[in-house]
Scaffold this motif. Structure first.
Motif, PDB file in Angstrom:
ATOM      1  N   ASP A  17       0.794  -1.158   0.174  1.00  0.00           N
ATOM      2  CA  ASP A  17       0.117  -0.127  -0.086  1.00  0.00           C
ATOM      3  C   ASP A  17       0.794   1.160   0.170  1.00  0.00           C
ATOM      4  N   VAL A  18       1.907   1.386   0.843  1.00  0.00           N
ATOM      5  CA  VAL A  18       2.906   2.404   0.892  1.00  0.00           C
ATOM      6  C   VAL A  18       3.592   2.378  -0.421  1.00  0.00           C
ATOM      7  N   ILE A  19       3.978   1.692  -0.860  1.00  0.00           N
ATOM      8  CA  ILE A  19       4.821   1.651  -2.307  1.00  0.00           C
ATOM      9  C   ILE A  19       3.817   2.191  -3.426  1.00  0.00           C
ATOM     10  N   SER A  20       2.812   1.696  -3.333  1.00  0.00           N
ATOM     11  CA  SER A  20       1.604   1.969  -4.575  1.00  0.00           C
ATOM     12  C   SER A  20       1.415   3.424  -4.440  1.00  0.00           C
ATOM     13  N   ARG A  21       1.246   3.961  -3.413  1.00  0.00           N
ATOM     14  CA  ARG A  21       0.999   5.208  -2.921  1.00  0.00           C
ATOM     15  C   ARG A  21       2.292   6.354  -3.292  1.00  0.00           C
ATOM     16  N   LEU A  22       3.143   5.866  -3.005  1.00  0.00           N
ATOM     17  CA  LEU A  22       4.290   6.711  -3.516  1.00  0.00           C
ATOM     18  C   LEU A  22       4.615   6.407  -4.852  1.00  0.00           C
ATOM     19  N   ILE A  23       4.546   5.441  -5.533  1.00  0.00           N
ATOM     20  CA  ILE A  23       4.444   5.396  -7.272  1.00  0.00           C
ATOM     21  C   ILE A  23       3.415   6.560  -7.808  1.00  0.00           C
ATOM     22  N   GLY A  24       2.213   6.457  -7.030  1.00  0.00           N
ATOM     23  CA  GLY A  24       1.096   7.365  -8.003  1.00  0.00           C
ATOM     24  C   GLY A  24       1.354   8.620  -7.411  1.00  0.00           C
ATOM     25  N   LEU A  25       2.021   8.890  -6.223  1.00  0.00           N
ATOM     26  CA  LEU A  25       1.948  10.401  -5.931  1.00  0.00           C
ATOM     27  C   LEU A  25       3.110  11.156  -6.308  1.00  0.00           C
ATOM     28  N   HIS A  26       4.300  10.512  -6.534  1.00  0.00           N
ATOM     29  CA  HIS A  26       5.750  10.961  -7.085  1.00  0.00           C
ATOM     30  C   HIS A  26       6.003  10.630  -8.581  1.00  0.00           C
ATOM     31  N   ASN A  27       4.827   9.774  -9.044  1.00  0.00           N
ATOM     32  CA  ASN A  27       5.207   9.273 -10.515  1.00  0.00           C
ATOM     33  C   ASN A  27       6.303   8.463 -10.793  1.00  0.00           C
ATOM     34  N   LEU A  28       6.631   7.662  -9.651  1.00  0.00           N
ATOM     35  CA  LEU A  28       8.147   6.992  -9.872  1.00  0.00           C
ATOM     36  C   LEU A  28       7.844   5.815 -10.824  1.00  0.00           C
ATOM     37  N   PHE A  29       9.020   5.153 -10.885  1.00  0.00           N
ATOM     38  CA  PHE A  29       9.105   4.154 -11.879  1.00  0.00           C
ATOM     39  C   PHE A  29       9.807   2.912 -11.206  1.00  0.00           C
ATOM     40  N   LEU A  30       9.087   2.120 -10.777  1.00  0.00           N
ATOM     41  CA  LEU A  30       9.384   0.633 -10.183  1.00  0.00           C
ATOM     42  C   LEU A  30       8.573  -0.643 -10.769  1.00  0.00           C
ATOM     43  N   PHE A  31       9.304  -0.622 -11.934  1.00  0.00           N
ATOM     44  CA  PHE A  31       8.828  -1.734 -12.865  1.00  0.00           C
ATOM     45  C   PHE A  31       8.415  -3.242 -12.581  1.00  0.00           C
ATOM     46  N   ASN A  32       9.434  -3.396 -11.305  1.00  0.00           N
ATOM     47  CA  ASN A  32       9.270  -4.906 -10.777  1.00  0.00           C
ATOM     48  C   ASN A  32       7.983  -5.065  -9.944  1.00  0.00           C
ATOM     49  N   TYR A  33       7.495  -3.798  -9.694  1.00  0.00           N
ATOM     50  CA  TYR A  33       6.174  -3.763  -8.722  1.00  0.00           C
ATOM     51  C   TYR A  33       4.904  -4.611  -9.505  1.00  0.00           C
ATOM     52  N   TYR A  34       4.968  -4.117 -10.752  1.00  0.00           N
ATOM     53  CA  TYR A  34       3.610  -4.627 -11.426  1.00  0.00           C
ATOM     54  C   TYR A  34       3.612  -5.969 -11.777  1.00  0.00           C
ATOM     55  N   PRO A  35       4.842  -6.613 -12.356  1.00  0.00           N
ATOM     56  CA  PRO A  35       4.654  -8.155 -12.491  1.00  0.00           C
ATOM     57  C   PRO A  35       4.454  -8.871 -10.853  1.00  0.00           C
ATOM     58  N   PHE A  36       5.027  -8.422 -10.003  1.00  0.00           N
ATOM     59  CA  PHE A  36       4.725  -9.125  -8.569  1.00  0.00           C
ATOM     60  C   PHE A  36       3.428  -9.006  -8.103  1.00  0.00           C
ATOM     61  N   ILE A  37       2.923  -7.928  -8.188  1.00  0.00           N
ATOM     62  CA  ILE A  37       1.220  -7.577  -8.090  1.00  0.00           C
ATOM     63  C   ILE A  37       0.373  -8.468  -8.931  1.00  0.00           C
ATOM     64  N   ALA A  38       0.648  -8.698 -10.088  1.00  0.00           N
ATOM     65  CA  ALA A  38       0.090  -9.361 -11.035  1.00  0.00           C
ATOM     66  C   ALA A  38      -0.237 -10.572 -10.640  1.00  0.00           C
ATOM     67  N   ARG A  39       0.756 -11.177 -10.177  1.00  0.00           N
ATOM     68  CA  ARG A  39       0.793 -12.872  -9.427  1.00  0.00           C
ATOM     69  C   ARG A  39      -0.387 -12.860  -8.297  1.00  0.00           C
ATOM     70  N   LEU A  40      -0.558 -11.894  -7.412  1.00  0.00           N
ATOM     71  CA  LEU A  40      -1.529 -11.967  -6.811  1.00  0.00           C
ATOM     72  C   LEU A  40      -2.914 -11.819  -7.035  1.00  0.00           C
ATOM     73  N   LEU A  41      -3.171 -11.313  -8.308  1.00  0.00           N
ATOM     74  CA  LEU A  41      -4.446 -10.917  -8.666  1.00  0.00           C
ATOM     75  C   LEU A  41      -5.065 -12.162  -9.237  1.00  0.00           C
ATOM     76  N   LEU A  42      -5.914 -12.897  -8.165  1.00  0.00           N
ATOM     77  CA  LEU A  42      -6.772 -14.012  -8.604  1.00  0.00           C
ATOM     78  C   LEU A  42      -7.846 -13.800  -7.640  1.00  0.00           C
ATOM     79  N   PRO A  43      -9.129 -14.302  -8.115  1.00  0.00           N
ATOM     80  CA  PRO A  43     -10.362 -13.949  -7.157  1.00  0.00           C
ATOM     81  C   PRO A  43     -10.559 -14.500  -5.883  1.00  0.00           C
ATOM     82  N   HIS A  44      -9.871 -15.893  -5.602  1.00  0.00           N
ATOM     83  CA  HIS A  44      -9.773 -16.383  -4.388  1.00  0.00           C
ATOM     84  C   HIS A  44      -8.696 -16.045  -3.443  1.00  0.00           C
ATOM     85  N   GLN A  45      -7.789 -15.007  -4.047  1.00  0.00           N
ATOM     86  CA  GLN A  45      -6.809 -14.402  -3.031  1.00  0.00           C
ATOM     87  C   GLN A  45      -7.570 -13.756  -2.031  1.00  0.00           C
TER      88      GLN A  45
END
Length: 727
Positions: A318-346
């Motif tokens: 949550d803190v990382i996502s707010r930092l990225i959106g607020l300061h327009n950061l580039f943290l490209f490893n964040y998106y594949p990591f969070i994509a692995r958690l995107l499952l309906p039963h998660q």
């Protein structure tokens, strides 16, 4: 002088009162109590683990009268400090608390410097005494607040901050946690709300090996998420919608025009509320970080390698996502990591979708965020899932696209939009909200039938590319200031008459009608507007083919009347579109010139706001407000925006009965009220008749039948004859 029957040595409260009134007269009694204190202290040092009531009373007495004998009490505070330093962990809890209260009293009388006392109290935070720690925490916060009340002592604050920061690195978990709590409380009270405090909490607290300290630091950056209360402003000081509908001032009121007035009021109210809404920073501490990129990378690396609980990892995300959106950061490893958690039963999947939306901004390349969009589309928006899961997936896509419009491809967007006619309302509403978003951001990505009827505002939209910034060097809508403020009714009618004559005389030429003089048309039914849209779309889609046919007109002398009408309609639409673009360019140039030469007043801004409202309304035939559903991408994504599911109410018997009973809870019992004082007494014949069989009372029910007019005539005639005979 010897006092006989002197009770003062045993009554310290009375002696304290007398000394404060006349210190010199009771100097002897004071010296006697000071000697008793020295003796009691020596005895106490032999066994410091026991509570000594006499030492407690004597130390508090001496602290109360210390200001009366400054020379004699010069070394008294240091003796109390030495006791607490040498026996801080072995002292009895009550004894330690009493000595701390004694020191606080001496601090209030300036016998001890604030730094020495606070340093001692921070060392006492290691003691295994919860009540003492809470007491010391309250005093430290209050003392620092009082010292910074009139003016901030920067030198003292800096020295004390450095000491407190060293306490955060303390090996004792309780002392470190309490020091962090004090820092956070001082920040929230706007005492130490500077960059130094925030960055120390980020560098030390968020990476502490103590889980409690780490969690408290993360919660500090997440902020106090309080529900935002939106007040519905019904004030009359709003943009007058009648300024945008001059034609309707002088025409007959109809239901159609009433709907138009209500619609423009909604648009004006929405724009006014958006303009007056102050920016809300729920997590303003993130704005004060010196190196947000490095902090986000370090925190993400720690989160990947840590073995903390899932809840702690969610807080890090949550803190990382707010930092990225607020300061327009580039943290490209964040998106594949969070994509692995995107499952309906998660577990907590809606929060993970919220983090994905918060980590989106316009500078994220489409190929980087593509794994997240693909995971949502494949795992959520499929018909093998429940309708709630599909709706949540569509809502998450909308929130991501609101912050990063290029995150979705044209093909995927058009596929998702097809759910606008889905059988379940929740999915249908989520798909239509996605259409509404792109209608006001990038309508070219939508299919032509989904773009809606164009307005002046939509014609001003430009298709953005990656990295484009829409920066205006003028005030949009200021071109309206060149027009006359007041137009009389005669002038209005004259202009309308000239317009009609021009249309009749020059039927082949396109006549430009000023937007302020044209009547805003809102159809009474959706079917008419849909048909109109489909007709226009068909003409636009066949535009190129028809142009070729028009070029070979000489080779085709025989053309039926329908084709001729289509060509005329096509030419008209083409000329209208070209003219609209020219008008927009001319208006922009006019607004730019006005901005360079004019100082705007409040009245000017009101007229500009009214003109902007008209741009959203003119040319639209649907009853729904154009701006009412427009997405606002704020800093923080609300979880309710993703979990917002439109559900159809159940209509089975159990659900209906439950709603009926719920509605009766706070309502008085309906039906016949028995007002008898004694329930055993008899009822009247009229009351008994209600429970009888109909066959028993049907002869009496005949009298209730309403008589016809003829029967009334006969009865009235017989009555008159009878009255005449009686005379």
């Amino acid at each position: 002088m010897v006092r006989h029957n002197n009770q003062l040595p045993n009554n310290l409260t009375q002696l304290q009162n007398l000394i404060k009134r006349d210190p010199e007269s009771y100097k002897e009694e004071f010296n006697q109590q000071l000697a008793h204190f020295e003796t009691t202290l020596e005895i106490f040092n032999l066994n410091p683990t026991q509570y000594n009531k006499k030492l407690d009373e004597q130390s508090m007495f001496l602290a109360q009268v210390a200001q009366c004998y400054l020379d004699d009490m010069k070394f008294f505070p240091q003796k109390i400090i030495d006791i607490l330093k040498s026996h801080n962990t072995t002292l009895h809890n009550d004894m330690r608390l009493a000595l701390c209260k004694c020191l606080i009293l001496l601090r209030n009388k300036n016998f001890i410097t604030p730094f020495d006392l606070l340093e001692l109290f921070f060392n006492l935070l290691k003691c295994q005494d919860k009540h003492l720690r809470e007491f010391l925490k309250t005093h430290i916060i209050t003392d620092i607040k009082n010292m910074n009340m009139k003016h901030k002592d920067m030198k003292f604050n800096s020295t004390l901050q450095n000491f407190m920061f060293s306490m955060l690195r303390n090996s004792d978990a309780k002392a470190a946690k309490l020091s962090l709590d004090i820092l956070i409380e001082l920040y929230h009270k706007n005492i130490w709300n500077d960059q130094k405090t925030v960055n120390i909490i980020a560098d030390i607290g968020c990476f502490s090996k103590v889980t409690k300290v780490m969690v408290a630091s993360l919660k500090f950056f997440l902020g106090r998420d309080e529900a935002e209360k939106e007040e519905n402003s019904d004030s009359e000081d709003e943009v007058d919608p009648r300024d945008t509908m001059i034609a309707n001032k002088f025409n007959k009121k109809t239901r159609k025009r009433d709907k138009m007035v209500e619609k423009v009021k909604k648009v004006a109210k929405k724009l006014k509320k958006k303009k007056e809404k102050a920016p809300v920073f729920n997590f303003s501490a993130l704005h004060l970080l010196n190196n947000p990129q490095g902090f986000a990378e370090k925190l993400f690396k720690l989160m990947e390698s840590s073995n903390e609980r899932f809840e702690v990892k969610l807080m890090c995300l949550d803190v990382i996502s707010r930092l990225i959106g607020l300061h327009n950061l580039f943290l490209f490893n964040y998106y594949p990591f969070i994509a692995r958690l995107l499952l309906p039963h998660q577990r907590e999947v809606t929060r993970i979708l919220q983090f994905a939306a918060q980590a989106s901004h316009e500078l994220v390349p489409a190929e980087i965020i593509e794994p997240v969009m693909r995971a949502i589309a494949n795992n959520f928006i499929t018909e093998r899932n429940s309708t709630d899961v599909m709706a949540v997936g569509l809502n998450a896509v909308r929130e991501i696209c609101a912050r990063c419009p290029l995150a979705i491809t044209e093909d995927l967007l058009r596929d998702l939009v097809q759910y606008k006619n889905y059988k379940e309302k929740s999915v249908m509403m989520a798909a239509r909200s996605l259409i509404q978003l792109y209608r006001h951001s990038m309508p070219t990505l939508l299919h032509k039938k989904d773009r809606g009827r164009p307005t002046e505002a939509s014609l001003e939209l430009k298709t953005k590319k990656y990295g484009d910034m829409d920066i205006k060097d003028y005030v949009p809508g200021s071109e309206v200031l060149l027009e006359k403020k007041d137009i009389t009714e005669d002038e209005k009618k004259k202009k309308k008459g000239n317009k009609k004559k021009g249309n009749e005389s020059d039927s082949d030429d396109w006549v430009d009608v000023n937007s302020d003089e044209s009547e805003i048309d809102i159809s009474d039914s959706d079917e008419d507007s849909d048909d109109g849209e489909e007709e226009e779309e068909e003409v636009v889609e066949e535009e190129e083919d028809n142009d070729e046919d028009a070029g070979s007109e000489d080779n085709q002398p025989e053309r039926n009347e329908a084709n001729i009408d289509n060509v005329n309609t096509r030419k008209t639409l083409k000329a209208k579109r070209k003219l609209n673009k020219e008008d927009i360019a001319e208006k922009v140039e006019t607004a730019r010139n006005i901005a360079m030469e004019t100082i705007f007043t409040d009245d000017d801004f009101k007229r500009i706001d009214a003109a902007q409202v008209k741009k959203h309304v003119s040319g639209v035939k649907r009853n729904k407000s154009v701006v009412e559903d427009e997405e606002e991408s704020g800093e923080l994504v609300q979880l309710s925006a993703i979990e917002n599911i439109h559900k159809k109410r159940k209509h089975d018997k159990h659900a209906r009965l439950e709603s009926v009973l719920k509605g009766r809870e706070e309502r008085n019992k309906f039906g016949y009220k028995d007002r008898r004082k004694n329930i055993h007494c008899s009822k009247t014949n009229r009351e008994k008749r209600k429970t009888k069989n109909y066959q028993m009372v049907k002869h009496k029910a005949k009298g209730k039948i309403k008589r016809s007019f003829k029967d009334k005539q006969i009865a009235f005639r017989n009555y008159l004859i009878k009255q005449k005979k009686m005379k």
